[in-house]
Design a protein around this motif. Structure first.
Motif, PDB file in Angstrom:
ATOM      1  N   LEU A  50      24.147  -8.426  11.032  1.00  0.00           N
ATOM      2  CA  LEU A  50      23.866  -7.194  11.774  1.00  0.00           C
ATOM      3  C   LEU A  50      22.697  -7.445  12.722  1.00  0.00           C
ATOM      4  N   PRO A  51      22.807  -7.053  13.989  1.00  0.00           N
ATOM      5  CA  PRO A  51      21.697  -7.256  14.918  1.00  0.00           C
ATOM      6  C   PRO A  51      20.382  -6.676  14.419  1.00  0.00           C
ATOM      7  N   HIS A  52      20.472  -5.552  13.690  1.00  0.00           N
ATOM      8  CA  HIS A  52      19.255  -4.925  13.160  1.00  0.00           C
ATOM      9  C   HIS A  52      19.435  -4.626  11.672  1.00  0.00           C
ATOM     10  N   PHE A  53      19.724  -5.696  10.921  1.00  0.00           N
ATOM     11  CA  PHE A  53      19.909  -5.538   9.477  1.00  0.00           C
ATOM     12  C   PHE A  53      18.676  -4.954   8.812  1.00  0.00           C
ATOM     13  N   GLU A  54      17.499  -5.203   9.419  1.00  0.00           N
ATOM     14  CA  GLU A  54      16.246  -4.766   8.791  1.00  0.00           C
ATOM     15  C   GLU A  54      16.117  -3.249   8.743  1.00  0.00           C
ATOM     16  N   GLN A  55      16.942  -2.546   9.496  1.00  0.00           N
ATOM     17  CA  GLN A  55      16.874  -1.088   9.492  1.00  0.00           C
ATOM     18  C   GLN A  55      17.575  -0.473   8.283  1.00  0.00           C
ATOM     19  N   LEU A  56      18.301  -1.303   7.545  1.00  0.00           N
ATOM     20  CA  LEU A  56      18.933  -0.869   6.297  1.00  0.00           C
ATOM     21  C   LEU A  56      18.368  -1.726   5.171  1.00  0.00           C
ATOM     22  N   VAL A  57      17.379  -1.211   4.485  1.00  0.00           N
ATOM     23  CA  VAL A  57      16.704  -2.002   3.452  1.00  0.00           C
ATOM     24  C   VAL A  57      17.440  -1.860   2.124  1.00  0.00           C
ATOM     25  N   TYR A  58      17.112  -2.748   1.175  1.00  0.00           N
ATOM     26  CA  TYR A  58      17.755  -2.686  -0.144  1.00  0.00           C
ATOM     27  C   TYR A  58      16.666  -2.595  -1.214  1.00  0.00           C
ATOM     28  N   PRO A  59      17.025  -2.171  -2.428  1.00  0.00           N
ATOM     29  CA  PRO A  59      16.007  -1.831  -3.430  1.00  0.00           C
ATOM     30  C   PRO A  59      15.008  -2.940  -3.744  1.00  0.00           C
ATOM     31  N   ASN A 118      13.095 -18.102   3.517  1.00  0.00           N
ATOM     32  CA  ASN A 118      13.627 -19.072   4.483  1.00  0.00           C
ATOM     33  C   ASN A 118      15.074 -19.461   4.208  1.00  0.00           C
ATOM     34  N   GLY A 119      15.775 -18.641   3.422  1.00  0.00           N
ATOM     35  CA  GLY A 119      17.176 -18.915   3.132  1.00  0.00           C
ATOM     36  C   GLY A 119      18.073 -18.506   4.290  1.00  0.00           C
ATOM     37  N   PRO A 120      19.362 -18.890   4.226  1.00  0.00           N
ATOM     38  CA  PRO A 120      20.304 -18.522   5.287  1.00  0.00           C
ATOM     39  C   PRO A 120      20.467 -17.012   5.381  1.00  0.00           C
ATOM     40  N   GLN A 121      20.773 -16.543   6.570  1.00  0.00           N
ATOM     41  CA  GLN A 121      20.903 -15.100   6.803  1.00  0.00           C
ATOM     42  C   GLN A 121      22.257 -14.780   7.410  1.00  0.00           C
ATOM     43  N   GLY A 122      22.949 -13.861   6.784  1.00  0.00           N
ATOM     44  CA  GLY A 122      24.229 -13.419   7.325  1.00  0.00           C
ATOM     45  C   GLY A 122      25.407 -13.984   6.555  1.00  0.00           C
ATOM     46  N   PRO A 182      23.516 -22.570   9.439  1.00  0.00           N
ATOM     47  CA  PRO A 182      22.906 -21.294   9.859  1.00  0.00           C
ATOM     48  C   PRO A 182      23.307 -20.851  11.264  1.00  0.00           C
ATOM     49  N   ASN A 183      23.574 -21.783  12.155  1.00  0.00           N
ATOM     50  CA  ASN A 183      23.883 -21.406  13.541  1.00  0.00           C
ATOM     51  C   ASN A 183      25.236 -20.739  13.692  1.00  0.00           C
ATOM     52  N   ARG A 184      26.093 -20.847  12.685  1.00  0.00           N
ATOM     53  CA  ARG A 184      27.395 -20.186  12.800  1.00  0.00           C
ATOM     54  C   ARG A 184      27.450 -18.850  12.053  1.00  0.00           C
ATOM     55  N   LEU A 185      26.414 -18.540  11.303  1.00  0.00           N
ATOM     56  CA  LEU A 185      26.441 -17.306  10.515  1.00  0.00           C
ATOM     57  C   LEU A 185      26.278 -16.080  11.404  1.00  0.00           C
ATOM     58  N   GLN A 186      26.868 -14.986  10.968  1.00  0.00           N
ATOM     59  CA  GLN A 186      26.812 -13.717  11.692  1.00  0.00           C
ATOM     60  C   GLN A 186      26.069 -12.691  10.856  1.00  0.00           C
ATOM     61  N   PHE A 236      22.874  -8.969   1.659  1.00  0.00           N
ATOM     62  CA  PHE A 236      22.841 -10.388   2.032  1.00  0.00           C
ATOM     63  C   PHE A 236      23.933 -10.693   3.058  1.00  0.00           C
ATOM     64  N   TYR A 237      25.066 -10.062   2.893  1.00  0.00           N
ATOM     65  CA  TYR A 237      26.143 -10.195   3.879  1.00  0.00           C
ATOM     66  C   TYR A 237      25.652  -9.725   5.250  1.00  0.00           C
ATOM     67  N   ASN A 238      24.877  -8.645   5.270  1.00  0.00           N
ATOM     68  CA  ASN A 238      24.406  -8.068   6.532  1.00  0.00           C
ATOM     69  C   ASN A 238      23.342  -8.910   7.221  1.00  0.00           C
ATOM     70  N   GLY A 239      22.594  -9.705   6.457  1.00  0.00           N
ATOM     71  CA  GLY A 239      21.595 -10.542   7.109  1.00  0.00           C
ATOM     72  C   GLY A 239      20.305 -10.758   6.363  1.00  0.00           C
ATOM     73  N   TRP A 240      20.061 -10.014   5.275  1.00  0.00           N
ATOM     74  CA  TRP A 240      18.847 -10.259   4.508  1.00  0.00           C
ATOM     75  C   TRP A 240      18.963 -11.600   3.802  1.00  0.00           C
TER      76      TRP A 240
END
Length: 431
Positions: A138-147, A58-62, A132-136, A49-53
């Motif tokens: 990973l540019p490609h968080f989707e490449q590291l999936v979680y269980p 529709n929840g906040p990301q990052g 949401p506009n200030r959150l950071q 979730f920290y990374n961006g999931w």
């Protein structure tokens, strides 16, 4: 005499700790007030979730800007000494204002442990994840999936960053699938790393062999492949070679098999289901040849400000105390290479891992590399002994959005086999 509230008496009677009482009356800080105090935000959620999931549809990301990730789920794996070392590494002083955000339970668990090692200025971040506009992320968080994401995908639930077409899950490991047969992710196939690399130097197999391997496992260039391993770098090795071949969408289960096992999600045993071969890969292999460098290409990156040849080997390997491998005799490292960190020895990658084995924060990794003049605008090629550790860092750099990254496949094994190649030994510092 100090007066004690009825709630306090009840709590004490029930055996609740004073820190629980303190949490009930905890201070809150807004993000702007935290910055005014030169404080630090701490994200107590899991790293995905920290990374961006998103945690919900529709929840906040990052994460909040410059926030550190100290997941409550890591605490059982961290001694007080390790937690203190984490805080020291991130330059947290005992008087630093700390504002936590995540669930109340996770915030409380982290606050208790930080208080135990001497941190007293702990608050809750009152407006966390609300802009949401200030959150950071990973540019490609989707490449590291979680269980849970993978489990939901398997159950045909709606998920963020869902594969656009056909997708397959594979466990990757060296040799016979002994552990896989006992327990694996439901529906996962198995890929032996011997299918993608071979002796004498354990370099990538020929492109024709790659084509045959991909066909055997029913993989086309437009198949989304999700890989995991008992060792993350085994899966990363297969992933990096698949990307070189031309598979467009290759993802890693962050933290590997351990994260799935720890999650308590279903497992199955036995052999993999039969797969229909897919002889038409769809594009010419390799579709991305720039992702894999040979020795001369690697040599061309040395001693340049706009490029880095990066050793992903332990410090003892880098300075020549050990070769790191029973089958590699020469000690030392490539003269002119920069040290990219790794772990305690040739089979560990602690420098890149959170306590649960997931990828360490991108900010931490980037700072670690920057200290050795390794920066994202450079042409960067990673290598190790034979490619596994280098592939793992390649996958992390790719998720971090680094544009021009590759793996020098031959690594120290190939380089050291040529006595004419320059070698460096002994303690040394960044240029």
């Amino acid at each position: 005499m100090k007066r004690v509230s009825q709630f306090s008496l009840l709590a004490l009677a029930l055996g609740l700790s004073t820190s629980v009482l303190a949490a009930d009356m905890a201070k809150t800080l807004s993000y702007s007030h935290l910055l005014q105090q030169n404080g630090v935000a701490i994200d107590t959620r899991m790293s995905a979730f920290y990374n961006g999931w998103p945690q919900s549809a529709n929840g906040p990301q990052g994460h909040e800007p410059m926030a550190l990730n100290l997941s409550a789920s890591w605490l059982s794996s961290m001694s007080d000494e390790q937690l203190a070392a984490w805080a020291q590494q991130h330059k947290l002083k005992k008087e630093t204002a700390l504002a936590l955000y995540g669930s109340d339970k996770d915030n409380q668990a982290v606050a208790d442990r930080l208080e135990k090692i001497g941190y007293t200025q702990i608050s809750r971040l009152s407006d966390a994840l609300q802009q949401p506009n200030r959150l950071q992320k990973l540019p490609h968080f989707e490449q590291l999936v979680y269980p849970q994401w993978l489990h939901d995908l398997q159950k045909s639930k709606s998920v963020e960053a869902k594969p656009t077409g056909d997708w397959k899950v594979f466990e990757a490991g060296w040799g016979a699938p002994k552990l896989y047969l006992l327990s694996h992710i439901p529906g996962a196939g198995y890929i032996d790393t011997n299918e993608v690399e071979s002796e004498p130097l354990w370099n990538k197999v020929s492109d024709e062999q790659l084509k045959a391997m991909l066909a055997k496992h029913g993989i086309r260039h437009d198949t989304t492949v999700i890989l995991y391993g008992r060792d993350v770098y085994a899966a990363a090795r297969v992933a990096q070679i698949m990307l070189y071949a031309g598979v467009k969408d290759v993802r890693l289960l962050d933290g590997g098999w351990k994260t799935w096992s720890d999650s308590g999600l279903p497992v199955e045993r036995g052999t993999a289901a039969k797969v229909k071969p897919e002889p038409d890969f769809g594009v010419t292999i390799p579709a991305q040849p720039q992702l894999m460098l040979d020795m001369e290409q690697a040599r061309g990156l040395l001693n340049r400000k706009d490029a880095s040849l990066v050793s992903i080997r332990s410090w003892p390997e880098f300075i020549g105390t050990t070769s790191g491998y029973s089958y590699i005799k020469p000690k030392g490292d490539i003269a002119g290479a920069r040290w990219g960190h790794a772990g305690s020895d040739s089979t560990h990658m602690e420098d890149f891992h959170n306590p649960d084995g997931t990828m360490r924060s991108a900010d931490d990794i980037a700072e670690m590399w920057k200290s050795w003049n390794i920066t994202p605008e450079q042409h960067v090629a990673f290598y190790c002994g034979t490619g596994w550790r280098a592939s793992e860092t390649f996958m992390y750099a790719r998720a971090m959005g680094w544009q021009n990254v590759a793996v020098y496949d031959g690594g120290w094994y190939e380089w050291s086999a040529n006595p004419k190649n320059p070698v460096a030994t002994g303690d040394r510092k960044p240029e």
